[in-house]
Scaffold this active site. Sequence first.
Site, PDB file in Angstrom:
ATOM      1  N   GLN A 124     -56.348 -11.445  -0.738  1.00 52.59           N
ATOM      2  CA  GLN A 124     -57.614 -12.478  -0.010  1.00 52.59           C
ATOM      3  C   GLN A 124     -59.962 -12.428  -0.625  1.00 52.59           C
ATOM      4  O   GLN A 124     -59.501 -11.118  -0.775  1.00 52.59           O
ATOM      5  CB  GLN A 124     -58.207 -12.021   1.638  1.00 52.59           C
ATOM      6  CG  GLN A 124     -58.901 -12.868   2.112  1.00 52.59           C
ATOM      7  CD  GLN A 124     -58.958 -11.954   3.931  1.00 52.59           C
ATOM      8  OE1 GLN A 124     -58.681 -11.927   4.213  1.00 52.59           O
ATOM      9  NE2 GLN A 124     -59.566 -12.955   4.018  1.00 52.59           N
ATOM     10  N   GLY A 125     -58.413 -13.617  -1.311  1.00 52.66           N
ATOM     11  CA  GLY A 125     -60.093 -13.860  -2.427  1.00 52.66           C
ATOM     12  C   GLY A 125     -61.837 -14.536  -1.555  1.00 52.66           C
ATOM     13  O   GLY A 125     -61.757 -15.666  -1.993  1.00 52.66           O
ATOM     14  N   TYR A 126     -62.141 -13.700  -0.118  1.00 52.82           N
ATOM     15  CA  TYR A 126     -63.515 -14.230   0.087  1.00 52.82           C
ATOM     16  C   TYR A 126     -64.528 -13.922  -0.217  1.00 52.82           C
ATOM     17  O   TYR A 126     -65.507 -14.866  -0.992  1.00 52.82           O
ATOM     18  CB  TYR A 126     -63.187 -14.439   1.601  1.00 52.82           C
ATOM     19  CG  TYR A 126     -61.958 -15.274   2.387  1.00 52.82           C
ATOM     20  CD1 TYR A 126     -61.234 -15.870   1.516  1.00 52.82           C
ATOM     21  CD2 TYR A 126     -62.094 -15.715   3.554  1.00 52.82           C
ATOM     22  CE1 TYR A 126     -60.505 -17.066   2.066  1.00 52.82           C
ATOM     23  CE2 TYR A 126     -61.670 -15.999   3.930  1.00 52.82           C
ATOM     24  CZ  TYR A 126     -60.883 -16.657   4.054  1.00 52.82           C
ATOM     25  OH  TYR A 126     -60.318 -18.108   4.782  1.00 52.82           O
ATOM     26  N   SER A 127     -64.828 -12.209  -0.302  1.00 53.13           N
ATOM     27  CA  SER A 127     -66.271 -11.972  -0.206  1.00 53.13           C
ATOM     28  C   SER A 127     -66.189 -12.139  -2.253  1.00 53.13           C
ATOM     29  O   SER A 127     -65.587 -11.691  -2.682  1.00 53.13           O
ATOM     30  CB  SER A 127     -66.337 -10.438   0.010  1.00 53.13           C
ATOM     31  OG  SER A 127     -65.738 -10.243   1.796  1.00 53.13           O
ATOM     32  N   SER A 183     -59.233  -5.699  -1.317  1.00 52.64           N
ATOM     33  CA  SER A 183     -58.046  -5.762  -1.086  1.00 52.64           C
ATOM     34  C   SER A 183     -56.228  -6.153  -2.074  1.00 52.64           C
ATOM     35  O   SER A 183     -56.248  -6.899  -1.742  1.00 52.64           O
ATOM     36  CB  SER A 183     -57.504  -5.661   0.905  1.00 52.64           C
ATOM     37  OG  SER A 183     -58.596  -5.272   1.820  1.00 52.64           O
ATOM     38  N   GLU A 187     -56.239 -14.092  11.336  1.00 55.26           N
ATOM     39  CA  GLU A 187     -56.185 -12.665  11.708  1.00 55.26           C
ATOM     40  C   GLU A 187     -56.803 -11.854  13.976  1.00 55.26           C
ATOM     41  O   GLU A 187     -55.997 -10.763  13.195  1.00 55.26           O
ATOM     42  CB  GLU A 187     -57.226 -11.877  11.769  1.00 55.26           C
ATOM     43  CG  GLU A 187     -57.776 -11.965  10.089  1.00 55.26           C
ATOM     44  CD  GLU A 187     -58.574 -11.318   9.103  1.00 55.26           C
ATOM     45  OE1 GLU A 187     -60.290 -11.561  10.429  1.00 55.26           O
ATOM     46  OE2 GLU A 187     -58.449 -10.474   8.425  1.00 55.26           O
ATOM     47  N   ASN A 217     -70.224  -5.549  12.712  1.00 55.24           N
ATOM     48  CA  ASN A 217     -70.937  -5.852  14.378  1.00 55.24           C
ATOM     49  C   ASN A 217     -71.704  -5.836  14.487  1.00 55.24           C
ATOM     50  O   ASN A 217     -72.148  -7.205  15.726  1.00 55.24           O
ATOM     51  CB  ASN A 217     -70.926  -4.206  14.321  1.00 55.24           C
ATOM     52  CG  ASN A 217     -70.444  -3.272  14.939  1.00 55.24           C
ATOM     53  OD1 ASN A 217     -69.407  -4.236  15.525  1.00 55.24           O
ATOM     54  ND2 ASN A 217     -70.952  -1.931  15.094  1.00 55.24           N
ATOM     55  N   GLU A 218     -72.732  -6.398  13.771  1.00 54.77           N
ATOM     56  CA  GLU A 218     -73.926  -7.465  13.474  1.00 54.77           C
ATOM     57  C   GLU A 218     -73.060  -8.828  13.411  1.00 54.77           C
ATOM     58  O   GLU A 218     -73.555  -9.721  14.609  1.00 54.77           O
ATOM     59  CB  GLU A 218     -74.855  -7.170  13.081  1.00 54.77           C
ATOM     60  CG  GLU A 218     -76.005  -5.728  13.004  1.00 54.77           C
ATOM     61  CD  GLU A 218     -75.018  -4.904  12.328  1.00 54.77           C
ATOM     62  OE1 GLU A 218     -74.096  -5.037  11.527  1.00 54.77           O
ATOM     63  OE2 GLU A 218     -74.973  -3.627  13.329  1.00 54.77           O
TER      64      GLU A 218
HETATM   65  C1  LIG Z   1     -61.728  -1.861   3.832  1.00 52.96           C
HETATM   66  C2  LIG Z   1     -62.432  -3.342   3.278  1.00 52.96           C
HETATM   67  C3  LIG Z   1     -61.658  -4.614   3.369  1.00 52.96           C
HETATM   68  C4  LIG Z   1     -61.709  -5.119   2.406  1.00 52.96           C
HETATM   69  N1  LIG Z   1     -61.001  -5.724   2.267  1.00 52.96           N
HETATM   70  C5  LIG Z   1     -61.428  -7.154   1.667  1.00 52.96           C
HETATM   71  C6  LIG Z   1     -60.138  -8.511   1.184  1.00 52.96           C
HETATM   72  O1  LIG Z   1     -59.495  -7.841   0.717  1.00 52.96           O
HETATM   73  N2  LIG Z   1     -61.044  -9.444   1.109  1.00 52.96           N
HETATM   74  C7  LIG Z   1     -62.532  -9.800   1.221  1.00 52.96           C
HETATM   75  O2  LIG Z   1     -62.874 -11.256   0.716  1.00 52.96           O
HETATM   76  N3  LIG Z   1     -63.166  -9.029   1.374  1.00 52.96           N
HETATM   77  C8  LIG Z   1     -62.388  -7.931   1.934  1.00 52.96           C
HETATM   78  N4  LIG Z   1     -63.699  -7.466   2.454  1.00 52.96           N
HETATM   79  C9  LIG Z   1     -64.657  -7.600   2.147  1.00 52.96           C
HETATM   80  C10 LIG Z   1     -65.645  -7.745   4.166  1.00 52.96           C
HETATM   81  O3  LIG Z   1     -65.183  -8.627   4.150  1.00 52.96           O
HETATM   82  C11 LIG Z   1     -67.294  -7.528   3.889  1.00 52.96           C
HETATM   83  O4  LIG Z   1     -67.255  -6.579   3.574  1.00 52.96           O
HETATM   84  C12 LIG Z   1     -67.856  -8.343   5.431  1.00 52.96           C
HETATM   85  O5  LIG Z   1     -67.894  -9.403   4.870  1.00 52.96           O
HETATM   86  C13 LIG Z   1     -69.561  -7.256   5.192  1.00 52.96           C
HETATM   87  O6  LIG Z   1     -69.874  -8.090   3.748  1.00 52.96           O
HETATM   88  P1  LIG Z   1     -70.498  -7.359   2.889  1.00 52.96           P
HETATM   89  O7  LIG Z   1     -69.972  -6.337   2.488  1.00 52.96           O
HETATM   90  O8  LIG Z   1     -70.961  -8.145   1.877  1.00 52.96           O
HETATM   91  O9  LIG Z   1     -71.868  -7.369   4.313  1.00 52.96           O
HETATM   92  P2  LIG Z   1     -73.007  -7.771   4.111  1.00 52.96           P
HETATM   93  O10 LIG Z   1     -72.572  -9.600   4.729  1.00 52.96           O
HETATM   94  O11 LIG Z   1     -74.579  -7.880   3.062  1.00 52.96           O
HETATM   95  O12 LIG Z   1     -73.862  -6.943   5.790  1.00 52.96           O
HETATM   96  C14 LIG Z   1     -75.281  -6.052   5.262  1.00 52.96           C
HETATM   97  C15 LIG Z   1     -75.282  -5.829   6.278  1.00 52.96           C
HETATM   98  O13 LIG Z   1     -76.643  -7.277   7.458  1.00 52.96           O
HETATM   99  C16 LIG Z   1     -75.523  -7.362   8.594  1.00 52.96           C
HETATM  100  N5  LIG Z   1     -76.179  -8.842   8.524  1.00 52.96           N
HETATM  101  C17 LIG Z   1     -75.355  -9.246   7.546  1.00 52.96           C
HETATM  102  N6  LIG Z   1     -75.556 -10.843   8.321  1.00 52.96           N
HETATM  103  C18 LIG Z   1     -76.662 -11.006   9.189  1.00 52.96           C
HETATM  104  C19 LIG Z   1     -76.928 -11.759  10.162  1.00 52.96           C
HETATM  105  N7  LIG Z   1     -76.672 -12.771  10.024  1.00 52.96           N
HETATM  106  N8  LIG Z   1     -77.983 -11.341  11.012  1.00 52.96           N
HETATM  107  C20 LIG Z   1     -77.587  -9.447  11.757  1.00 52.96           C
HETATM  108  N9  LIG Z   1     -76.944  -9.125  10.659  1.00 52.96           N
HETATM  109  C21 LIG Z   1     -76.300  -8.803   9.927  1.00 52.96           C
HETATM  110  C22 LIG Z   1     -74.389  -7.036   8.420  1.00 52.96           C
HETATM  111  O14 LIG Z   1     -74.256  -7.303   9.611  1.00 52.96           O
HETATM  112  C23 LIG Z   1     -74.294  -5.458   7.846  1.00 52.96           C
HETATM  113  O15 LIG Z   1     -74.421  -4.538   8.531  1.00 52.96           O
HETATM  114  C24 LIG Z   1     -63.660  -5.646   2.943  1.00 52.96           C
HETATM  115  C25 LIG Z   1     -64.321  -4.876   3.388  1.00 52.96           C
HETATM  116  C26 LIG Z   1     -64.037  -3.181   3.498  1.00 52.96           C
HETATM  117  C27 LIG Z   1     -65.202  -2.652   3.955  1.00 52.96           C
END
Ligand SMILES: Cc1cc2nc3c(=O)[nH]c(=O)nc-3n(C[C@H](O)[C@H](O)[C@H](O)COP(=O)(O)OP(=O)(O)OC[C@H]3O[C@@H](n4cnc5c(N)ncnc54)[C@H](O)[C@@H]3O)c2cc1C
Length: 390
Positions: A128-131, A163, A246, A374-375
């Site tokens: 899954q290529g989102y992040s 992942s 999901e 969570n947030e």
């Molecule tokens: C084990 C694992 C597997 C994963 N697998 C995949 C995958 O296969 N494909 C993929 O695309 N992604 C994957 N991810 C990525 C995952 O989707 C992101 O980590 C997640 O969406 C959070 O984005 P970020 O890490 O950039 O954190 P950020 O978005 O930068 O967040 C950092 C902090 O800021 C807080 N925050 C951000 N915005 C807000 C807001 N508007 N209000 C309040 N708080 C806020 C967040 O809650 C967090 O605590 C995976 C992540 C993990 C841990």
Amino acid sequence: MTSNSYEAFRAEVVAWMHEHLRGEFEPLRGCGGLGDPGYDPKLAKRWEQELARGGWVGIGWPREHGGRALPLSQQVVFHEEYVRAGGPGRLGHIGETLLAPTLMAFGTPELQRRFLPGILAGTEYWAQGYSEPNAGSDLANVQTRARLEGDSWVIDGQKTWTSWAYESDWIFVVARCEPGSQRHHGLVMLLVPLRHSGVTIRPIKQITGDSEFNEVFFDGARTEASLHLGATGEGWKVAMALLGFERGVSTLGQQAGFEREMEYLIEVARRNGAARDPVLRQRIAQAAVTLDALRCNALRVLAQDGAEKGDVPVSREAYIAKYVWSNWRRDFGRLAADVLGAAADVTDDDDPAAQKLRQVWLFSRSDTIYAGTNEIQLNLIAERALGMPR
Ligand SMILES: Cc1cc2nc3c(=O)[nH]c(=O)nc-3n(C[C@H](O)[C@H](O)[C@H](O)COP(=O)(O)OP(=O)(O)OC[C@H]3O[C@@H](n4cnc5c(N)ncnc54)[C@H](O)[C@@H]3O)c2cc1C
């Protein structure tokens, strides 16, 4: 369905698992998935093919796409008995439960014919290529670019936390296809081969010691012009629909996995004396109670008409599910570490149950991050379930 045929189906799953999860597949028994010591991805792919031959992949898919169209009640039984028998984490999960329903909803008949059979047979794996580094919670900030050049899309950019990319053949990519477009406008959902000279996959070393997720770099990577889901420029709609899947029936496999972890916890607590500690035993009992409540919530979400297909408006019950299970699992990880005591820090003992719990402890730190932090979950609950302003 009568209770007799329901029990007959349960017996069929139990017998099949008993007969097939043995021999060369024995090492996979009870393995959680990638990142779990002893989970050999090559063997896990052969296991997926074994499941496919037995007719256990796509059991809820419509018949016209090669599925068995089993009702929800039977899908629940399958997931429960699969885990109870020690069935390992499913490497085909992203293809089977996320991409496939999205292909059925948005893909042309040609795309469906091209990609569904490989998922169903366990021969093609998807990531899954989102992040991206600057697009996680704020997915609309995607910067990966895609442009049409002759009969191909050319892709430049980076995805991260992907992942299983290392073990996958294809990736679905949210990319910006209209230069200068902002936020959720001008995006496209592309299907991109990972084994291409323009793609570099770099595993990320995790606290567990393994590399379940990866960085994926696209430097002039190519995919055929026809390999996009939905209209170009409207990738956001497709990307959001995919996230809706999901919440589907695959959550039951996850729930059953938690129940197995609870059994490991009780086994270790009995063995090492933690079960006699008055505070720890209360925490174990509390975790078991909440786990039962989670199961009930998962079932009532799925019982909503159409929920298994992800095509009903999201209910309050569905909104709370991710927040509640992920916090439960994070706390359960903490409890696992407390039950293990000093053994939580030992990495070279070979007690399988203790190894599993150590893995749960470390991996559970990520549960409140992936699939929406969570947030973000709380923001969604406030805005969409409780009607507060954005
Ligand atoms: C084990 C694992 C597997 C994963 N697998 C995949 C995958 O296969 N494909 C993929 O695309 N992604 C994957 N991810 C990525 C995952 O989707 C992101 O980590 C997640 O969406 C959070 O984005 P970020 O890490 O950039 O954190 P950020 O978005 O930068 O967040 C950092 C902090 O800021 C807080 N925050 C951000 N915005 C807000 C807001 N508007 N209000 C309040 N708080 C806020 C967040 O809650 C967090 O605590 C995976 C992540 C993990 C841990």
